[in-house]
Design a protein around this motif. Structure first.
Motif, mmCIF file in Angstrom:
data_model
loop_
_atom_site.group_PDB
_atom_site.id
_atom_site.type_symbol
_atom_site.label_atom_id
_atom_site.label_comp_id
_atom_site.label_asym_id
_atom_site.label_seq_id
_atom_site.Cartn_x
_atom_site.Cartn_y
_atom_site.Cartn_z
ATOM 1 N N THR A 72 0.851 -1.189 0.000
ATOM 2 C CA THR A 72 0.000 0.000 0.000
ATOM 3 C C THR A 72 0.885 1.236 0.000
ATOM 4 O O THR A 72 0.565 2.246 -0.633
ATOM 5 N N ALA A 76 -0.827 -3.384 -3.784
ATOM 6 C CA ALA A 76 -1.745 -2.261 -3.875
ATOM 7 C C ALA A 76 -1.226 -1.098 -4.699
ATOM 8 O O ALA A 76 -1.986 -0.451 -5.417
ATOM 9 N N ASN A 77 0.076 -0.804 -4.595
ATOM 10 C CA ASN A 77 0.609 0.381 -5.267
ATOM 11 C C ASN A 77 1.852 -0.001 -6.072
ATOM 12 O O ASN A 77 2.985 0.315 -5.695
ATOM 13 N N LYS A 128 3.211 1.064 -8.895
ATOM 14 C CA LYS A 128 4.086 2.129 -9.393
ATOM 15 C C LYS A 128 5.005 2.652 -8.292
ATOM 16 O O LYS A 128 6.201 2.873 -8.506
ATOM 17 N N TYR A 164 4.606 6.784 -2.059
ATOM 18 C CA TYR A 164 3.515 6.968 -3.007
ATOM 19 C C TYR A 164 4.028 7.756 -4.197
ATOM 20 O O TYR A 164 5.124 8.323 -4.165
ATOM 21 N N LEU A 192 -1.701 6.481 -0.681
ATOM 22 C CA LEU A 192 -2.807 5.598 -1.043
ATOM 23 C C LEU A 192 -3.658 5.223 0.163
ATOM 24 O O LEU A 192 -4.884 5.092 0.051
ATOM 25 N N TYR A 202 -3.077 9.391 -9.474
ATOM 26 C CA TYR A 202 -2.774 7.965 -9.641
ATOM 27 C C TYR A 202 -3.290 7.158 -8.457
ATOM 28 O O TYR A 202 -3.971 6.135 -8.631
ATOM 29 N N GLU A 203 -2.978 7.599 -7.238
ATOM 30 C CA GLU A 203 -3.406 6.821 -6.065
ATOM 31 C C GLU A 203 -4.920 6.832 -5.873
ATOM 32 O O GLU A 203 -5.503 5.834 -5.429
ATOM 33 N N GLN A 257 -6.175 4.394 -8.218
ATOM 34 C CA GLN A 257 -5.797 3.067 -7.739
ATOM 35 C C GLN A 257 -6.727 2.618 -6.616
ATOM 36 O O GLN A 257 -7.110 1.445 -6.541
ATOM 37 N N SER A 279 -9.835 1.403 -8.111
ATOM 38 C CA SER A 279 -9.610 0.096 -8.723
ATOM 39 C C SER A 279 -9.585 -1.007 -7.663
ATOM 40 O O SER A 279 -10.150 -2.094 -7.866
ATOM 41 N N ILE A 280 -8.933 -0.731 -6.532
ATOM 42 C CA ILE A 280 -8.878 -1.710 -5.443
ATOM 43 C C ILE A 280 -10.275 -1.955 -4.886
ATOM 44 O O ILE A 280 -10.661 -3.096 -4.613
#
Length: 293
Positions: free
Chosen positions: A13, A46-47, A49, A57, A62, A79-80, A83, A86-87
Motif C-alpha cells: 500500500t 496495492a501500489n 508504481k 507513493y 494511497l 494515480y493513487e 488506484q 480500482s482496489i
C-alpha cells in the motif's frame, strides 16, 4: 457473519514498505501458502508504481484515499485515487466481495508486531486477543473511526480485518526476521479464519490489552513551520512505554529539553516514524487499557 468466503491480503500500500510488498510476491508465486479449504484467498500488490519507484507513493498517500466520498468523487483522478477506486472494485464491487482484508505495513518506529484495529468488531477483537495471547510480541493498537465514512484506510472497504504494522525497519529494506514474523502472523490469521468457518474458534483469554488512540503530537516548530527540535534520546525507541507528565519528550537544537506537559500517563507509539514528518506527526499518544471481550 457466519461464514468467511473470501480473504484479501494486501501489501505494498506504501511502495517503500518492502516487507508486505515482497510477501505479496511470495504468495503470488506460492499460493498454496495462503490457501485454506473453506475460503478463497487473494493477494494484491496495492501500489505497484510506488513499489517500482521505491517511494511511499507517487502522488498521494494511497492509505488516505479510501474515504467513501472520495471513492465516489469522479473528479478525484490522481494515480493513487484511481488506484483506490480500482482496489475497491477488485475487492468489493465486482461480485466477489472480500469478507476479510489484511493489510501489511512496516514502520521505522520501534513498534514490534502491531495489530491496528480500525473498528471494534467482536471477531477482530477476538482474533487480536488470540494473536497477542500466542505471541507476546504482538500488541494491539486501536484507532477506531466513528463511521466507515471517516476511515481513509484500505481497511475501510471491509468491516472484518486489520493492518499488521512491523518495525523498526528502514524504508525500502528487507529484514528476514520481520519478514518471517509477519508471514507467521499471516498464516496464523488464515488458520484462525479457517477454524472460524468450521465453528472451532480457538479459545482466548477473556481480556485484551488495547492501546487506544488519543492524539498526535507534532515536532516543535517555528512560525514558518521549520522544525527546531527532535525526539529526546530518552524517548527514542520507547514505543509502548509509559510517558509520564514531566518526562523528556523533545530536545531542541540549542540543547533545551522539552517535557511532556500532559496531566496523565500516556503510551506513545510511532515515535519518530520517518514517513510522518510530512504529516506533522512526531508520535501518536495512546491510552493503555484492558477490556473484556
Amino acid at each position: 457473519m457466519n461464514q468467511i468466503n473470501r480473504v484479501a491480503i494486501v501489501g505494498g500500500t506504501h511502495g517503500n514498505e518492502f516487507t508486505g510488498a515482497y510477501l505479496i510476491q511470495k504468495f503470488a508465486q506460492f499460493p498454496h501458502l495462503i490457501s485454506r479449504p473453506s475460503f478463497e484467498t487473494v493477494s494484491l500488490l496495492a501500489n505497484p508504481k510506488a513499489f517500482t519507484a521505491r517511494r511511499r507513493y507517487v502522488e498521494k498517500d494511497l492509505n488516505r484515499c479510501f474515504l467513501k466520498q472520495d471513492l465516489e468523487d469522479a473528479t478525484r483522478n490522481s494515480y493513487e485515487e484511481l488506484q483506490a477506486k480500482s482496489i475497491q472494485n477488485t475487492l468489493i464491487s465486482n461480485g466477489d466481495k472480500a469478507d476479510f482484508i489484511l493489510d501489511l505495513h512496516s514502520t521505522t518506529a520501534n513498534m514490534g508486531l502491531t495489530i491496528i484495529l480500525v473498528n471494534s468488531h467482536p471477531l477482530n477483537l477476538k482474533l487480536a486477543a488470540y494473536l497477542s495471547q500466542i505471541n507476546p510480541l504482538v500488541r494491539v493498537y486501536r484507532c477506531s473511526f466513528k463511521s466507515v465514512e471517516e476511515n481513509p484506510f484500505v481497511n475501510s472497504l471491509c468491516e472484518l480485518g486489520f493492518m499488521i504494522e512491523v518495525g523498526p525497519i528502514a524504508q525500502s529494506l528487507l529484514k528476514a526476521t520481520l519478514f518471517q514474523q509477519t508471514e507467521e502472523l499471516v498464516h496464523t490469521v488464515m488458520d484462525y479464519l479457517e477454524k472460524f468457518n468450521q465453528g472451532e474458534i480457538p479459545s482466548t483469554k477473556e481480556t485484551l490489552i488495547l492501546y487506544d488512540h488519543l492524539s498526535d503530537v507534532d515536532y516543535p516548530k517555528k512560525q514558518d513551520g521549520t522544525i527546531f527540535g527532535m525526539i529526546h534520546p530518552e524517548l527514542q525507541d520507547k514505543d509502548y512505554q509509559a510517558l509520564n507528565p514531566g518526562d523528556p519528550i523533545f530536545l531542541t537544537f540549542d540543547d533545551q529539553t522539552i517535557v511532556y506537559q500532559g496531566t496523565s500517563t500516556v503510551w506513545p507509539i510511532f515515535i519518530n516514524e520517518a514517513a510522518y514528518y510530512e504529516k506533522g506527526i512526531a508520535m501518536c499518544l495512546t491510552q493503555r487499557q484492558q477490556i473484556n471481550i
